[in-house]
Design a protein around this motif. Structure first.
Motif, mmCIF file in Angstrom:
data_model
loop_
_atom_site.group_PDB
_atom_site.id
_atom_site.type_symbol
_atom_site.label_atom_id
_atom_site.label_comp_id
_atom_site.label_asym_id
_atom_site.label_seq_id
_atom_site.Cartn_x
_atom_site.Cartn_y
_atom_site.Cartn_z
ATOM 1 N N GLN A 3 -0.424 -25.302 19.580
ATOM 2 C CA GLN A 3 0.298 -24.255 18.863
ATOM 3 C C GLN A 3 1.145 -23.424 19.819
ATOM 4 O OE1 GLN A 3 -3.067 -22.369 16.884
ATOM 5 N NE2 GLN A 3 -2.336 -23.101 14.889
ATOM 6 N N MET A 4 0.573 -23.087 20.971
ATOM 7 C CA MET A 4 1.280 -22.264 21.945
ATOM 8 C C MET A 4 2.481 -22.987 22.543
ATOM 9 S SD MET A 4 -2.014 -20.395 23.731
ATOM 10 C CE MET A 4 -1.138 -19.940 25.199
ATOM 11 N N SER A 5 2.401 -24.309 22.620
ATOM 12 C CA SER A 5 3.521 -25.069 23.183
ATOM 13 C C SER A 5 4.556 -25.429 22.115
ATOM 14 C CB SER A 5 3.011 -26.333 23.883
ATOM 15 O OG SER A 5 2.475 -27.242 22.939
ATOM 16 N N GLY A 6 4.318 -24.973 20.894
ATOM 17 C CA GLY A 6 5.281 -25.196 19.835
ATOM 18 C C GLY A 6 5.084 -26.476 19.049
ATOM 19 N N GLU A 7 4.047 -27.229 19.388
ATOM 20 C CA GLU A 7 3.759 -28.455 18.641
ATOM 21 C C GLU A 7 3.223 -28.104 17.264
ATOM 22 O OE1 GLU A 7 1.591 -31.816 20.338
ATOM 23 O OE2 GLU A 7 1.886 -30.891 22.306
ATOM 24 N N GLU A 8 3.592 -28.917 16.298
ATOM 25 C CA GLU A 8 3.083 -28.710 14.954
ATOM 26 C C GLU A 8 1.686 -29.318 14.850
ATOM 27 O OE1 GLU A 8 4.381 -29.833 10.442
ATOM 28 O OE2 GLU A 8 5.962 -29.324 11.882
ATOM 29 N N ILE A 9 0.800 -28.593 14.230
ATOM 30 C CA ILE A 9 -0.574 -29.071 14.029
ATOM 31 C C ILE A 9 -0.592 -29.898 12.752
ATOM 32 C CG2 ILE A 9 -2.983 -28.396 13.723
ATOM 33 C CD1 ILE A 9 -1.725 -27.647 16.473
ATOM 34 N N SER A 10 -1.069 -31.118 12.874
ATOM 35 C CA SER A 10 -1.110 -32.000 11.703
ATOM 36 C C SER A 10 -2.136 -31.491 10.697
ATOM 37 C CB SER A 10 -1.459 -33.428 12.123
ATOM 38 O OG SER A 10 -2.803 -33.500 12.546
ATOM 39 N N ALA A 11 -1.898 -31.820 9.458
ATOM 40 C CA ALA A 11 -2.839 -31.442 8.403
ATOM 41 C C ALA A 11 -4.194 -32.083 8.653
ATOM 42 C CB ALA A 11 -2.287 -31.856 7.035
ATOM 43 N N ASP A 12 -4.179 -33.288 9.221
ATOM 44 C CA ASP A 12 -5.419 -33.996 9.526
ATOM 45 C C ASP A 12 -6.234 -33.248 10.585
ATOM 46 O OD1 ASP A 12 -7.207 -36.226 9.247
ATOM 47 O OD2 ASP A 12 -6.438 -36.992 11.175
ATOM 48 N N MET A 13 -5.553 -32.792 11.642
ATOM 49 C CA MET A 13 -6.248 -32.065 12.711
ATOM 50 C C MET A 13 -6.768 -30.732 12.180
ATOM 51 S SD MET A 13 -4.890 -30.945 16.455
ATOM 52 C CE MET A 13 -6.063 -30.724 17.779
ATOM 53 N N ASN A 14 -5.964 -30.071 11.370
ATOM 54 C CA ASN A 14 -6.374 -28.797 10.784
ATOM 55 C C ASN A 14 -7.603 -28.984 9.893
ATOM 56 O OD1 ASN A 14 -6.123 -26.053 10.501
ATOM 57 N ND2 ASN A 14 -4.532 -26.163 8.944
ATOM 58 N N ALA A 15 -7.596 -30.020 9.081
ATOM 59 C CA ALA A 15 -8.736 -30.304 8.198
ATOM 60 C C ALA A 15 -9.976 -30.648 9.015
ATOM 61 C CB ALA A 15 -8.385 -31.446 7.247
ATOM 62 N N GLN A 16 -9.785 -31.423 10.076
ATOM 63 C CA GLN A 16 -10.913 -31.797 10.936
ATOM 64 C C GLN A 16 -11.537 -30.545 11.570
ATOM 65 O OE1 GLN A 16 -9.831 -34.084 14.409
ATOM 66 N NE2 GLN A 16 -11.936 -34.745 14.769
ATOM 67 N N MET A 17 -10.705 -29.615 12.020
ATOM 68 C CA MET A 17 -11.222 -28.385 12.636
ATOM 69 C C MET A 17 -11.952 -27.527 11.603
ATOM 70 S SD MET A 17 -10.964 -28.273 15.820
ATOM 71 C CE MET A 17 -11.434 -26.573 16.017
ATOM 72 N N GLN A 18 -11.417 -27.450 10.407
ATOM 73 C CA GLN A 18 -12.082 -26.652 9.377
ATOM 74 C C GLN A 18 -13.431 -27.271 8.999
ATOM 75 O OE1 GLN A 18 -9.661 -25.550 6.070
ATOM 76 N NE2 GLN A 18 -8.317 -24.296 7.329
ATOM 77 N N GLN A 19 -13.471 -28.596 8.939
ATOM 78 C CA GLN A 19 -14.725 -29.283 8.629
ATOM 79 C C GLN A 19 -15.743 -29.060 9.748
ATOM 80 O OE1 GLN A 19 -14.445 -33.554 8.356
ATOM 81 N NE2 GLN A 19 -16.377 -33.724 7.262
ATOM 82 N N LEU A 20 -15.304 -29.190 10.989
ATOM 83 C CA LEU A 20 -16.190 -28.990 12.129
ATOM 84 C C LEU A 20 -16.683 -27.542 12.172
ATOM 85 C CD1 LEU A 20 -17.486 -30.366 14.543
ATOM 86 C CD2 LEU A 20 -15.403 -29.921 15.855
ATOM 87 N N TYR A 21 -15.795 -26.602 11.880
ATOM 88 C CA TYR A 21 -16.172 -25.188 11.843
ATOM 89 C C TYR A 21 -17.265 -24.956 10.786
ATOM 90 C CZ TYR A 21 -15.823 -20.131 11.241
ATOM 91 O OH TYR A 21 -16.111 -18.788 11.147
ATOM 92 N N GLY A 22 -17.076 -25.562 9.629
ATOM 93 C CA GLY A 22 -18.069 -25.428 8.560
ATOM 94 C C GLY A 22 -19.422 -25.974 8.961
ATOM 95 N N ILE A 23 -19.415 -27.092 9.665
ATOM 96 C CA ILE A 23 -20.667 -27.702 10.128
ATOM 97 C C ILE A 23 -21.340 -26.795 11.157
ATOM 98 C CG2 ILE A 23 -21.634 -29.623 11.458
ATOM 99 C CD1 ILE A 23 -19.423 -31.388 10.105
ATOM 100 N N VAL A 24 -20.551 -26.310 12.117
ATOM 101 C CA VAL A 24 -21.088 -25.457 13.179
ATOM 102 C C VAL A 24 -21.675 -24.180 12.593
ATOM 103 C CG1 VAL A 24 -20.418 -24.019 15.148
ATOM 104 C CG2 VAL A 24 -19.644 -26.383 15.034
ATOM 105 N N MET A 25 -20.972 -23.574 11.650
ATOM 106 C CA MET A 25 -21.406 -22.290 11.107
ATOM 107 C C MET A 25 -22.635 -22.405 10.203
ATOM 108 S SD MET A 25 -19.690 -20.013 12.581
ATOM 109 C CE MET A 25 -19.928 -18.527 11.626
ATOM 110 N N GLN A 26 -22.999 -23.610 9.814
ATOM 111 C CA GLN A 26 -24.208 -23.787 9.014
ATOM 112 C C GLN A 26 -25.467 -23.562 9.830
ATOM 113 O OE1 GLN A 26 -24.173 -27.553 6.982
ATOM 114 N NE2 GLN A 26 -22.421 -26.998 5.710
ATOM 115 N N ASP A 27 -25.365 -23.728 11.130
ATOM 116 C CA ASP A 27 -26.520 -23.506 11.997
ATOM 117 C C ASP A 27 -26.578 -22.020 12.357
ATOM 118 O OD1 ASP A 27 -27.865 -23.188 14.728
ATOM 119 O OD2 ASP A 27 -28.422 -25.230 14.139
#
Length: 110
Positions: A54-78
């Motif tokens: 993001q800082m270098s101006g690259e666009e974040i793919s919807a796939d990467m964004n979804a993967q991060m949100q899914q991983l965040y959800g998993i992590v926050m369950q603990d």
């Protein structure tokens, strides 16, 4: 007044703050669970990679964004991981505030 003495007092105040103590305790708890610690490290590495893109101006793919949100959800369950992330956030906010105060004081008046 010696600036270095004040810097050492600030460092001691940070180490004695509730934010630092909570963060340190949460880190110790996280480290006591190797699998959770590895999962958190993986999450943090992916989050850093995404932030650098993001800082270098690259666009974040919807796939990467979804993967991060899914991983965040998993992590926050603990509860231990959630406690760690909340403590890390509180400590980071405190440190940002301290840095902002120092930067303001170090900026010459116009």
């Amino acid at each position: 007044m010696n600036v270095y003495d004040d810097a050492h007092r600030l460092a001691a105040a940070i180490k004695n703050s509730n934010e630092f103590k909570d963060y340190e305790n949460a880190q110790k708890l996280l480290d006591s669970n190797p699998s959770l610690s590895a999962m958190m490290k993986d999450f943090q590495e992916k989050a850093m990679e995404m932030q650098l893109k993001q800082m270098s101006g690259e666009e974040i793919s919807a796939d990467m964004n979804a993967q991060m949100q899914q991983l965040y959800g998993i992590v926050m369950q603990d509860p231990m991981a959630a406690q760690y992330m909340q403590a890390e956030l509180r400590f980071s906010v405190m440190m940002k505030d301290v840095i902002d105060i120092i930067q303001e004081a170090a900026t010459p008046a116009k």
